[in-house]
Design a protein around this motif. Structure first.
Motif, PDB file in Angstrom:
ATOM      1  N   LEU A 286       0.842  -1.191   0.000  1.00  0.00           N
ATOM      2  CA  LEU A 286       0.000   0.000   0.000  1.00  0.00           C
ATOM      3  C   LEU A 286       0.876   1.238   0.000  1.00  0.00           C
ATOM      4  O   LEU A 286       2.028   1.199   0.426  1.00  0.00           O
ATOM      5  CB  LEU A 286      -0.899   0.050   1.238  1.00  0.00           C
ATOM      6  N   ARG A 287       0.320   2.349  -0.466  1.00  0.00           N
ATOM      7  CA  ARG A 287       0.944   3.648  -0.263  1.00  0.00           C
ATOM      8  C   ARG A 287       0.350   4.277   1.001  1.00  0.00           C
ATOM      9  O   ARG A 287      -0.806   4.006   1.355  1.00  0.00           O
ATOM     10  CB  ARG A 287       0.704   4.553  -1.465  1.00  0.00           C
ATOM     11  N   PRO A 288       1.093   5.112   1.705  1.00  0.00           N
ATOM     12  CA  PRO A 288       0.574   5.692   2.943  1.00  0.00           C
ATOM     13  C   PRO A 288      -0.777   6.378   2.773  1.00  0.00           C
ATOM     14  O   PRO A 288      -1.628   6.322   3.665  1.00  0.00           O
ATOM     15  CB  PRO A 288       1.663   6.673   3.366  1.00  0.00           C
ATOM     16  N   GLU A 289      -0.996   7.037   1.622  1.00  0.00           N
ATOM     17  CA  GLU A 289      -2.278   7.716   1.417  1.00  0.00           C
ATOM     18  C   GLU A 289      -3.425   6.735   1.198  1.00  0.00           C
ATOM     19  O   GLU A 289      -4.596   7.135   1.240  1.00  0.00           O
ATOM     20  CB  GLU A 289      -2.187   8.698   0.248  1.00  0.00           C
ATOM     21  N   GLN A 290      -3.121   5.440   0.971  1.00  0.00           N
ATOM     22  CA  GLN A 290      -4.162   4.427   0.817  1.00  0.00           C
ATOM     23  C   GLN A 290      -4.507   3.741   2.136  1.00  0.00           C
ATOM     24  O   GLN A 290      -5.442   2.935   2.177  1.00  0.00           O
ATOM     25  CB  GLN A 290      -3.724   3.360  -0.195  1.00  0.00           C
ATOM     26  N   TRP A 291      -3.764   4.027   3.183  1.00  0.00           N
ATOM     27  CA  TRP A 291      -4.026   3.378   4.480  1.00  0.00           C
ATOM     28  C   TRP A 291      -5.450   3.752   4.906  1.00  0.00           C
ATOM     29  O   TRP A 291      -5.780   4.932   5.016  1.00  0.00           O
ATOM     30  CB  TRP A 291      -3.010   3.864   5.504  1.00  0.00           C
TER      31      TRP A 291
ATOM     32  N   VAL B 242     -15.140   8.275  11.419  1.00  0.00           N
ATOM     33  CA  VAL B 242     -15.581   9.077  12.561  1.00  0.00           C
ATOM     34  C   VAL B 242     -14.553  10.149  12.921  1.00  0.00           C
ATOM     35  O   VAL B 242     -14.884  11.331  13.021  1.00  0.00           O
ATOM     36  CB  VAL B 242     -15.880   8.176  13.782  1.00  0.00           C
ATOM     37  N   ASN B 243     -13.291   9.734  13.118  1.00  0.00           N
ATOM     38  CA  ASN B 243     -12.291  10.733  13.502  1.00  0.00           C
ATOM     39  C   ASN B 243     -11.220  10.961  12.437  1.00  0.00           C
ATOM     40  O   ASN B 243     -10.325  11.788  12.625  1.00  0.00           O
ATOM     41  CB  ASN B 243     -11.629  10.371  14.839  1.00  0.00           C
ATOM     42  N   GLY B 244     -11.294  10.242  11.323  1.00  0.00           N
ATOM     43  CA  GLY B 244     -10.376  10.472  10.220  1.00  0.00           C
ATOM     44  C   GLY B 244      -8.982   9.911  10.402  1.00  0.00           C
ATOM     45  O   GLY B 244      -8.131  10.076   9.516  1.00  0.00           O
ATOM     46  N   LEU B 245      -8.721   9.231  11.517  1.00  0.00           N
ATOM     47  CA  LEU B 245      -7.379   8.707  11.763  1.00  0.00           C
ATOM     48  C   LEU B 245      -7.165   7.388  11.018  1.00  0.00           C
ATOM     49  O   LEU B 245      -8.110   6.639  10.768  1.00  0.00           O
ATOM     50  CB  LEU B 245      -7.160   8.495  13.261  1.00  0.00           C
ATOM     51  N   PRO B 246      -5.922   7.072  10.661  1.00  0.00           N
ATOM     52  CA  PRO B 246      -5.651   5.796  10.004  1.00  0.00           C
ATOM     53  C   PRO B 246      -5.973   4.627  10.944  1.00  0.00           C
ATOM     54  O   PRO B 246      -5.642   4.657  12.131  1.00  0.00           O
ATOM     55  CB  PRO B 246      -4.159   5.865   9.678  1.00  0.00           C
ATOM     56  N   MET B 247      -6.624   3.631  10.400  1.00  0.00           N
ATOM     57  CA  MET B 247      -7.122   2.520  11.189  1.00  0.00           C
ATOM     58  C   MET B 247      -5.992   1.570  11.600  1.00  0.00           C
ATOM     59  O   MET B 247      -4.914   1.553  11.001  1.00  0.00           O
ATOM     60  CB  MET B 247      -8.182   1.759  10.382  1.00  0.00           C
ATOM     61  N   ALA B 248      -6.252   0.770  12.622  1.00  0.00           N
ATOM     62  CA  ALA B 248      -5.293  -0.237  13.067  1.00  0.00           C
ATOM     63  C   ALA B 248      -5.242  -1.384  12.056  1.00  0.00           C
ATOM     64  O   ALA B 248      -6.281  -1.929  11.670  1.00  0.00           O
ATOM     65  CB  ALA B 248      -5.699  -0.773  14.437  1.00  0.00           C
ATOM     66  N   HIS B 249      -4.040  -1.746  11.631  1.00  0.00           N
ATOM     67  CA  HIS B 249      -3.877  -2.939  10.787  1.00  0.00           C
ATOM     68  C   HIS B 249      -3.836  -4.153  11.700  1.00  0.00           C
ATOM     69  O   HIS B 249      -2.977  -4.266  12.582  1.00  0.00           O
ATOM     70  CB  HIS B 249      -2.573  -2.848   9.984  1.00  0.00           C
ATOM     71  N   LEU B 250      -4.794  -5.065  11.512  1.00  0.00           N
ATOM     72  CA  LEU B 250      -4.870  -6.260  12.342  1.00  0.00           C
ATOM     73  C   LEU B 250      -4.013  -7.388  11.781  1.00  0.00           C
ATOM     74  O   LEU B 250      -3.196  -7.963  12.483  1.00  0.00           O
ATOM     75  CB  LEU B 250      -6.321  -6.737  12.460  1.00  0.00           C
ATOM     76  N   PHE B 251      -4.226  -7.703  10.514  1.00  0.00           N
ATOM     77  CA  PHE B 251      -3.454  -8.788   9.914  1.00  0.00           C
ATOM     78  C   PHE B 251      -3.577  -8.745   8.393  1.00  0.00           C
ATOM     79  O   PHE B 251      -4.523  -8.176   7.845  1.00  0.00           O
ATOM     80  CB  PHE B 251      -3.923 -10.161  10.424  1.00  0.00           C
ATOM     81  N   THR B 252      -2.593  -9.325   7.753  1.00  0.00           N
ATOM     82  CA  THR B 252      -2.632  -9.631   6.330  1.00  0.00           C
ATOM     83  C   THR B 252      -2.362 -11.118   6.200  1.00  0.00           C
ATOM     84  O   THR B 252      -1.369 -11.616   6.759  1.00  0.00           O
ATOM     85  CB  THR B 252      -1.576  -8.829   5.548  1.00  0.00           C
ATOM     86  N   VAL B 253      -3.230 -11.837   5.506  1.00  0.00           N
ATOM     87  CA  VAL B 253      -3.111 -13.295   5.448  1.00  0.00           C
ATOM     88  C   VAL B 253      -3.341 -13.784   4.023  1.00  0.00           C
ATOM     89  O   VAL B 253      -4.147 -13.212   3.278  1.00  0.00           O
ATOM     90  CB  VAL B 253      -4.115 -13.964   6.418  1.00  0.00           C
ATOM     91  N   ARG B 254      -2.612 -14.808   3.653  1.00  0.00           N
ATOM     92  CA  ARG B 254      -2.855 -15.465   2.368  1.00  0.00           C
ATOM     93  C   ARG B 254      -4.183 -16.212   2.454  1.00  0.00           C
ATOM     94  O   ARG B 254      -4.495 -16.842   3.470  1.00  0.00           O
ATOM     95  CB  ARG B 254      -1.722 -16.446   2.060  1.00  0.00           C
ATOM     96  N   VAL B 255      -4.977 -16.118   1.396  1.00  0.00           N
ATOM     97  CA  VAL B 255      -6.289 -16.778   1.355  1.00  0.00           C
ATOM     98  C   VAL B 255      -6.163 -18.065   0.532  1.00  0.00           C
ATOM     99  O   VAL B 255      -5.695 -18.011  -0.616  1.00  0.00           O
ATOM    100  CB  VAL B 255      -7.345 -15.844   0.735  1.00  0.00           C
ATOM    101  N   PRO B 256      -6.559 -19.209   1.088  1.00  0.00           N
ATOM    102  CA  PRO B 256      -6.502 -20.449   0.309  1.00  0.00           C
ATOM    103  C   PRO B 256      -7.320 -20.326  -0.974  1.00  0.00           C
ATOM    104  O   PRO B 256      -8.330 -19.604  -1.024  1.00  0.00           O
ATOM    105  CB  PRO B 256      -7.110 -21.490   1.261  1.00  0.00           C
ATOM    106  N   GLU B 257      -6.900 -21.027  -2.004  1.00  0.00           N
ATOM    107  CA  GLU B 257      -7.528 -20.894  -3.313  1.00  0.00           C
ATOM    108  C   GLU B 257      -9.041 -21.123  -3.251  1.00  0.00           C
ATOM    109  O   GLU B 257      -9.810 -20.454  -3.943  1.00  0.00           O
ATOM    110  CB  GLU B 257      -6.892 -21.864  -4.306  1.00  0.00           C
ATOM    111  N   GLN B 258      -9.494 -22.063  -2.430  1.00  0.00           N
ATOM    112  CA  GLN B 258     -10.920 -22.379  -2.369  1.00  0.00           C
ATOM    113  C   GLN B 258     -11.751 -21.251  -1.772  1.00  0.00           C
ATOM    114  O   GLN B 258     -12.981 -21.280  -1.872  1.00  0.00           O
ATOM    115  CB  GLN B 258     -11.141 -23.655  -1.550  1.00  0.00           C
TER     116      GLN B 258
END
Length: 268
Positions: free
Chosen positions: A30-35, A40-56
């Motif tokens: 991602l680019r920072p401006e895409q975060w 509600v308050n316009g702040l960048p959200m917390a990133h919880l996780f990024t995970v690979r999705v099984p093909e199915q």
């Protein structure tokens, strides 16, 4: 996208040698401006996780191989008037010159959010975003945090989180196919009532198969679900609790993100 029903469920575990994504840390590609930012308050959200999705489970397209998930505690955040309208593409309201960077960041996000971003609100008003990711994006470097200068100057954030306060070292993830999960490809119906063919973990058959001992409180794609207080989601889902990136799920809550319906719900 129509997919055949999955015949396999997958557990998501922490593993220092894992290569299937990470909890915490920063989203790749991602680019920072895409975060994603709170409505509600316009702040960048917390990133919880990024995970690979099984093909199915790739409901958005075979070439979309991963998912990045974000949350904002909007139900306890102080509203910044005009933030939601600006993110929706409107003009920023009149503002203190000290807040120019904040409103410029919201305007940039409004015009340049990731094209596969999904934004949803839960039943208590919390904000969620998930973004489907390509292989190239998954392999890209982590996104730098947005510039702290884009924070609203009067924000204290004492009662909620954001990308800066939530920033922690990434914890690698590993996917493992579940052996003999009888509920892969089956829907869990509303109010905790198993849909036809679904074996509830606390039913007589579920007890005979040891489903609770094997699958309770596991983060996973599909199969036997941990359902605290009912739910209604299809067979294409990811289930997770506060282990996976420390989302706010009301203490001992469990979330289910329906990948086909583009909906999220959680209960505690």
């Amino acid at each position: 996208m129509d997919l055949p029903l999955p015949d396999t469920a997958y557990d998501i575990d922490f593993d220092d040698a894992g290569s299937d994504g990470h909890a915490f840390g920063r989203p790749p590609g991602l680019r920072p401006e895409q975060w994603p930012r709170s409505r509600v308050n316009g702040l960048p959200m917390a990133h919880l996780f990024t995970v690979r999705v099984p093909e199915q489970y790739r409901c958005a397209g075979a070439d979309l191989a991963g998912l990045s998930v974000f949350q904002s505690d909007d139900h306890v955040a102080d509203e910044v008037e005009g933030a939601a309208d600006t993110i929706a593409g409107g003009d920023p309201p009149s503002h203190d010159p000290r807040a120019a960077a904040f409103w410029s960041a919201l305007t940039a996000y409004a015009g340049g959010a990731h094209p596969r971003e999904r934004y949803r609100e839960d039943l208590i008003g919390g904000g969620w975003v998930w973004i489907w990711r390509t292989e190239d994006e998954l392999a890209a470097p982590p996104c730098p945090l947005p510039d702290p200068a884009t924070k609203e100057p009067d924000d204290t954030g004492e009662d909620c989180t954001d990308a800066w306060r939530h920033d922690r070292p990434p914890r690698p993830l590993r996917l493992t196919a579940r052996a003999d999960d009888p509920n892969a490809g089956k829907r869990f119906d509303e109010w905790g009532k198993a849909a036809p063919g679904y074996i509830d973990m606390d039913s007589e058959e579920g007890k005979r198969l040891g489903l609770r001992d094997r699958f309770f409180d596991r983060c996973h794609f599909g199969g036997t679900a941990t359902v605290i207080n009912g739910g209604d989601f299809g067979p294409f889902f990811i289930g997770f609790d506060e282990k996976l990136g420390d989302p706010n799920l009301g203490s001992f809550g469990f979330a289910h993100l329906d990948l086909a319906a583009d909906e999220i719900d959680w209960s505690d």
